[in-house]
Motif scaffolding. Structure first.
Motif, short mmCIF file in Angstrom:
data_model
loop_
_atom_site.label_atom_id
_atom_site.label_comp_id
_atom_site.label_asym_id
_atom_site.label_seq_id
_atom_site.Cartn_x
_atom_site.Cartn_y
_atom_site.Cartn_z
N GLY A 1 -9.32 8.58 -7.60
CA GLY A 1 -10.78 8.87 -7.22
C GLY A 1 -10.72 9.97 -9.15
N ARG B 1 0.75 -1.11 -0.24
CA ARG B 1 -0.01 0.44 -0.14
C ARG B 1 1.06 1.40 -0.15
N SER C 1 -6.51 2.09 -13.55
CA SER C 1 -7.01 1.79 -12.17
C SER C 1 -6.88 2.06 -10.88
N VAL C 2 -5.68 1.74 -10.74
CA VAL C 2 -4.54 1.48 -9.84
C VAL C 2 -4.48 3.80 -9.11
N GLN D 1 2.24 1.89 -3.11
CA GLN D 1 0.87 2.03 -4.18
C GLN D 1 0.82 3.49 -3.98
N LYS E 1 -7.09 5.17 -10.72
CA LYS E 1 -8.47 5.55 -10.03
C LYS E 1 -8.75 5.69 -8.79
N SER E 2 -8.72 4.13 -8.41
CA SER E 2 -8.26 3.73 -6.82
C SER E 2 -8.31 4.61 -6.05
N ILE E 3 -6.96 5.45 -5.92
CA ILE E 3 -6.09 6.31 -5.22
C ILE E 3 -6.69 8.08 -4.67
N THR F 1 -9.46 9.34 -13.78
CA THR F 1 -8.85 8.59 -14.07
C THR F 1 -7.83 9.83 -14.60
#
Length: 249
Positions: free
Chosen positions: A241, A197, A234-235, A200, A237-239, A243
């Motif tokens: 919010g 984490r 994907s990573v 990332q 956007k996940s962190i 693209t």
């Protein structure tokens, strides 16, 4: 252009700076609380405890007396909101705030007004409304902790210099003459995160810097060692919010 460390103005005022080249100021403190917001471009805040990312629609809050420096990329437009001590109800530690469009527009408008305004003036009333609204903004966990720890400093420095290398925790444990379990415990103790984490989050901080400097999404993904651009998106956007393409637009 350099950052002003102690500008003068009313109890709540905002100034803006447009950067013509990548700029980084020295570590410093302020007698006022400071909120750093980007209108466009990328800013990363560094303190003695780590880094904070400033994605679109967000800002970083820096309380009075916290040593920090900001790194702004080429062509960034930054707004600095200064608040006298005791006027806000914001946290006593650095954090990333998720700003509403209304709050962003109020900060942008306040930056265009005279910072040294009279009590009871229209600017003063706007500043008070902004302050009350700002106190209600939620925070986001966009912090990359890098305390003054030799192990973490070694890993962070390597990641900055060779972001595409991506050694595993097993590789780092071997290089640092530690067991994987010991390194995992060390990471959790000093950062509150797992190794995966933390790495990332650190990578996304580097991604923001590269995208903010004008690098394409594809080139950024490649420089960070991603073999698949879809995995990078994907990573991201996940962190954050958003693209990457929406971020740079």
């Amino acid at each position: 252009m350099s950052f002003s460390t102690n500008p003068q103005g009313g109890p709540v005022f905002s100034i803006k700076m447009e950067m013509g080249s990548t700029t980084e100021n020295p570590l410093h403190t302020h007698p006022n609380g400071q909120l750093i917001m980007t209108q466009y471009g990328s800013v990363t805040l560094q303190t003695d405890q780590g880094y904070w990312m400033v994605p679109p629609l967000c800002a970083v809050w820096v309380p009075v007396g916290i040593r920090h420096r900001a790194r702004a990329d080429d062509q960034a437009l930054i707004h600095f909101l200064y608040i006298q001590p005791g006027l806000d109800q914001l946290p006593d530690h650095c954090c990333t705030l998720d700003l509403s469009p209304m709050v962003r527009e109020m900060i942008i408008h306040l930056s265009d007004l005279n910072a040294d305004y009279e009590p009871g003036s229209q600017t003063h009333r706007l500043a008070l409304v902004l302050l009350e609204t700002l106190n209600q903004m939620p925070s986001r966990q966009l912090h990359v902790p890098v305390p003054e720890d030799k192990v973490l400093q070694t890993i962070a420095q390597h990641m900055q210099q060779q972001p595409d290398a991506r050694p595993t925790m097993a590789d780092w444990a071997k290089a640092l003459a530690m067991s994987e379990r010991t390194l995992a415990r060390h990471m959790l103790k000093h950062t509150g995160m797992s190794f995966g984490r933390w790495r990332q989050q650190f990578m996304m901080m580097l991604a923001l810097q590269k995208l903010g400097s004008g690098m394409s999404v594809k080139s950024t993904a490649r420089e960070l060692g991603y073999t698949s651009i879809s995995a990078f998106i994907s990573v991201f956007k996940s962190i954050l919010g958003e693209t990457p393409s929406r971020y740079i637009s």
